[in-house]
Scaffold this active site. Structure first.
Site: not given
Ligand code: KIV
Length: 271
Positions: A51, A90, A120, A189
Site C-alpha cells: 500500500d 496489501d 498482507k 518493520e
Molecule cells: O507497503 C509497503 O511497502 C510495506 C513494506 C514497507 C513492508 O508494507
C-alpha cells in the site's frame, strides 16, 4: 506436461524451507507490469504489491488513502509481469479492521480479481479474527508488526517502535498469535535489531525485516527507495542501489536540449 510447470515457482512452502535451511528471503515492492518483470526476472523471491503505492505511485503523504480497487489494479499489472516469484498484496486501510466478514470479502476480491498468491495485513490481536477468517478460506496471510504505517495517526511519528518493554512484549505476543492463527510469514518493520532477532528465532515461520536488522529471515525494501527513484526518503536502514532520479533527470535534460537544438531526430531516426 503443462507449460506452466516449466518454471519453479516460489510458494509459501518455499519460504518455509528457506527459513529451515538458513537461506535469506529477498522481497521488494512493485506496483506495475514493467518493474515487476525486471524484479522477477532478476530472481527475487517475493514481490509485495504494497500500500506504499499510495505514497510512491499516487503521491499521498500516507498509505491510508489507497482503495481496494486501486491496489487490485496495481496487483493485476504486477501479476502480468511475473513468472516465478510469490506475490503478496496489501489489504488497504479500512478493508479489514471493522469486521472479519469484510476482511474476508476484501481478501477474496484480491485473490479472484488479480491472481495474486497471498495477502498482507497490519496488526496483531486487534485484527486476529480477520486473520483467522481469511486463513480458514485457504488464503495465505502475511502479518506485519512493529511500525505499521496504516496506524501512523495513532503513533504520530515514523520512529523506531517497540523500544519500550511493554510494546516489545505486545509484539512478541502478537507474533506468536499470528503464527498460531496460520500466518505464513511476518514483516517486522523498524524495531530494534535485537528484538527482531529474538522474535525470528522464537518463530517457526519466516520473518521479513525492514529496518529490523540482519537477523530476520528475509529483507524487504520499497523499490522506489532502493532504486533512488524517490530521493527524499533516506532513513538509516535504507541502502540505495541506484540513483534513477539523477540519471533520469539528466536523460530528460539531454532530450530537451537535443529537441531544442534540432539534434533529435537525426537522419537515421526518421523514415
Ligand atoms: O507497503 C509497503 O511497502 C510495506 C513494506 C514497507 C513492508 O508494507
Amino acid at each position: 506436461m503443462s507449460v506452466h510447470s516449466e518454471v519453479k515457482k516460489v510458494t509459501t512452502n518455499t519460504l518455509q524451507k528457506m527459513k529451515s535451511s538458513g537461506e535469506k528471503i529477498s522481497m521488494l515492492t512493485a506496483y506495475d507490469f514493467s518493474f515487476a518483470k525486471i524484479i522477477d526476472g532478476a530472481g527475487i523471491d517475493v514481490i509485495l504489491v504494497g500500500d506504499s503505492a499510495s505514497n510512491v505511485m499516487a503521491g499521498h503523504e500516507t498509505t491510508l488513502p489507497i482503495t481496494l480497487d486501486q491496489i487490485i489494479y496495481h496487483a493485476q499489472s504486477v501479476i502480468r509481469g511475473i513468472d516465478r516469484c510469490l506475490v503478496v498484496v496489501d489489504l488497504p486501510f479500512g478493508y479489514y479492521q471493522s469486521n472479519s466478514e469484510i476482511a474476508l470479502a476484501s481478501a477474496i476480491r484480491i485473490m479472484k480479481e488479480t491472481g495474486a498468491h497471498s495477502i498482507k495485513l497490519e496488526g496483531g490481536s486487534e485484527v486476529i479474527e480477520s486473520v483467522k477468517k481469511i486463513v480458514s478460506a485457504g488464503i495465505p496471510v502475511m502479518g506485519h508488526l512493529g511500525l505499521t504505517p496504516q496506524s501512523i495517526y495513532k503513533f504520530g511519528t515514523y520512529t523506531v517502535r517497540a523500544k519500550e518493554e511493554a510494546e516489545a512484549n505486545k509484539l512478541r505476543e502478537d507474533a506468536k498469535l499470528l503464527q498460531e492463527t496460520g500466518c505464513f510469514a511476518i514483516v517486522l518493520e523498524k524495531i530494534p535489531a535485537l528484538l527482531a532477532k529474538e522474535v525470528s528465532q522464537s518463530l517457526s515461520i519466516p520473518t521479513i525485516g525492514i529496518g529490523a536488522g540482519g537477523e530476520c529471515d528475509g529483507q524487504v525494501l520499497v523499490m522506489h527507495d532502493m532504486l533512488g527513484i524517490n530521493t527524499e526518503f533516506k532513513p538509516r536502514f535504507l541502502r540505495q542501489y541506484l540513483n534513477i532520479h539523477e540519471q533520469a533527470t539528466k536523460a530528460v535534460q539531454q532530450y530537451i536540449s537535443d529537441v531544442k537544438s534540432k539534434n533529435f531526430p537525426n537522419e537515421n531516426e526518421q523514415y
